[in-house]
Design an enzyme around this catalytic site. Structure first.
Site, PDB file in Angstrom:
ATOM      1  N   ASN A 157       0.836  -1.198   0.000  1.00 27.82           N
ATOM      2  CA  ASN A 157       0.000   0.000   0.000  1.00 27.82           C
ATOM      3  C   ASN A 157       0.874   1.253   0.000  1.00 27.82           C
ATOM      4  OD1 ASN A 157      -2.494  -1.352   0.103  1.00 27.82           O
ATOM      5  ND2 ASN A 157      -2.299  -1.646   2.310  1.00 27.82           N
ATOM      6  N   CYS A 179      -5.744  -7.586  -2.989  1.00 23.61           N
ATOM      7  CA  CYS A 179      -6.148  -7.086  -1.678  1.00 23.61           C
ATOM      8  C   CYS A 179      -7.270  -7.968  -1.149  1.00 23.61           C
ATOM      9  CB  CYS A 179      -6.623  -5.635  -1.788  1.00 23.61           C
ATOM     10  SG  CYS A 179      -7.172  -4.911  -0.229  1.00 23.61           S
ATOM     11  N   HIS A 180      -7.237  -8.268   0.152  1.00 26.98           N
ATOM     12  CA  HIS A 180      -8.216  -9.200   0.727  1.00 26.98           C
ATOM     13  C   HIS A 180      -9.434  -8.501   1.321  1.00 26.98           C
ATOM     14  CE1 HIS A 180      -5.544  -8.939   4.575  1.00 26.98           C
ATOM     15  NE2 HIS A 180      -6.356  -7.910   4.484  1.00 26.98           N
ATOM     16  N   HIS A 216      -9.560  -0.245  -1.333  1.00 28.95           N
ATOM     17  CA  HIS A 216      -9.972   0.162   0.014  1.00 28.95           C
ATOM     18  C   HIS A 216     -11.201   1.068   0.018  1.00 28.95           C
ATOM     19  CE1 HIS A 216      -5.655  -0.688   1.689  1.00 28.95           C
ATOM     20  NE2 HIS A 216      -6.391  -1.778   1.557  1.00 28.95           N
TER      21      HIS A 216
END
Length: 461
Positions: A157, A179-180, A216
């Site tokens: 990130n 990304c999880h 995000h």
């Protein structure tokens, strides 16, 4: 090469940040559980001692009888040695140290600006981007020179800026960001189905979603389970848990700096009609400080501010664990992490064909976000190919929330690569969390810039 038994051997993976005391172990453990691929992992890290420790841990894992995925781990002293001839490149680094992160997260607090993570958006995200971009310029140039055909998987990130930098330097690169956070929201919907449908266990992969947004700050405008539209159920779920929040099994936001009770998600659903698909700690940083007004407000929404002091203490524990793992006093677990990284590698070498969320440049998969902005949508992974799934246009109310961040990403990238401090400040002050006068914002910006100056590629100060 692939044999009749569909096993692929001799895959070479270059791991940049191979001294990781967290994500690397997750990656190793998942590789150990996969019997269809094997090969060599080259570990490169500016902390060569940490990489050597992971070499010992990885090779010990491969020797275990219960390990079906056999890999040879070796430490490399340079990017050239790690990358030359690699089939895959994994990037998982910490840009800078906790000293710089402390400034990112806590310097703005002196001005009443609170950040729950500080690595993607907000003033902390901007400064982290300015020091990360030069690192990714170097990495992209090395990949272009030594492994131009490799698939590049980024976990670092700020995700959007990192992937965008790779393509800016090397447009032909085959890179994507994993990304999880989306998986976490799928798991939340799985728990909802378990409760409302009376099913004992629902796999989050059975929750089919359309992913749209930026990393995000992602959203679902479609969600289904076994053909059932989940939006009406989610509305009832939100109504039931809106005030108290929802704690997932074996998780409690009050006891973990990373967990949340999803109250922010529920509130955003009522406001915008889509399911916000990231952890509340990340979502709030893309918005004006409604949820981040002060620590009491944060607590009322049932998520946490992750302090750098906590991260320092956590690193100490992980370093202690690294020593135990390397000395054989402890072993890595053999439970799958639930991450998609290994599945995507299998797809790219031709063993699978799968759809997963991914961060890649926008070529029209979200038509009302800028072309070239790195967006997060689903994509089809198959042999040596990633094809983005058309996600459709975001509702205008949400695209307007994303617009300043997309503009800031472009400005920060250009500023970092050209040394344009005023352009960097423009992005800084344009962030929704920076609600200061221009004069105060300037003082904060200059202070934070000074605190990270040794990582800048050009002289900003």
């Amino acid at each position: 090469m692939k044999g009749l038994n569909q096993k692929v051997t001799d895959i070479t993976i270059a791991y940049i940040g191979g001294g990781s005391r967290g994500w690397a172990w997750t990656f190793m453990a998942d590789l150990a559980l996969e019997e269809k691929i094997s090969g060599t992992i080259r570990l490169y890290d500016i902390d060569s001692k940490a990489a050597k420790t992971n070499e010992i841990i990885g090779n010990a894992l491969s020797k275990r009888e219960d390990t079906v995925g056999k890999w040879h781990y070796e430490t490399k002293a340079s990017l050239k040695e790690a990358l030359t001839g690699a089939d895959f490149v994994v990037i998982s680094i910490l840009p800078g140290t906790f000293v710089e992160m402390y400034s990112d997260v806590h310097e703005p607090e002196k001005y009443g600006i609170y950040q729950s993570v500080g690595d993607t958006a907000g003033p902390g995200g901007a400064l982290r981007a300015l020091r990360t971009i030069p690192m990714f310029v170097e990495i992209a140039e090395a990949i272009k020179t030594f492994s131009p055909k490799a698939w590049v998987i980024n976990y670092t990130n700020p995700m959007t800026i990192c992937v965008r930098t790779l393509y800016e330097v090397f447009p032909e690169i085959k890179a994507f960001g994993c990304c999880h956070e989306v998986f976490g929201t799928q798991k939340l919907l799985a728990h909802m189905c378990e409760e409302f449908l009376g099913i004992e266990k629902v796999d989050h992969r059975a929750i089919h979603v359309n992913v749209m947004g930026i990393n995000h700050f992602t959203w679902f405008n479609e969600a289904s389970f076994q053909g059932l539209d989940l939006f009406p159920m989610y509305e009832k779920f939100v109504d039931k848990y809106y005030e108290q929040g929802f704690n997932e099994p074996d998780k409690n936001w009050a006891n973990s700096t990373f967990e949340c009770a999803h109250r922010v998600k529920f509130d955003l659903f009522r406001k915008y009609g889509l399911i916000a698909a990231a952890g509340d700690r990340h979502l709030v940083e893309f918005l004006p400080p409604v949820y981040l007004k002060n620590p009491d407000t944060v607590e009322s929404w049932k998520f946490s501010l992750t302090t750098v002091d906590w991260r320092i203490a956590d690193l100490k524990q992980r370093m202690d664990r690294a020593k135990r793992l390397a000395e054989g006093e402890e072993s890595l677990g053999n439970e799958p992490s639930g991450e998609d990284g290994i599945l995507l590698i299998k797809a790219l070498v031709g063993l699978e064909r799968t759809i997963s969320n991914v961060n890649i440049p926008n070529i029209g998969q979200i038509p009302n976000l800028p072309i070239g902005e790195v967006v997060e949508t689903n994509a089809l992974f198959s042999r040596d190919s990633i094809r983005p799934v058309f996600a459709g246009a975001l509702p205008e109310s949400i695209s307007l929330l994303i617009a300043p961040h997309a503009a800031n990403h472009a400005d920060l990238l250009k500023a970092a690569m050209t040394g344009d401090k005023e352009l960097a400040f423009k992005a800084f002050v344009n962030d929704p969390l920076v609600t200061l006068t221009e004069e105060k914002a300037r003082v904060l910006f200059e202070t934070m810039l000074q605190n990270t100056k040794k990582y800048l590629s050009v002289e900003f100060i």
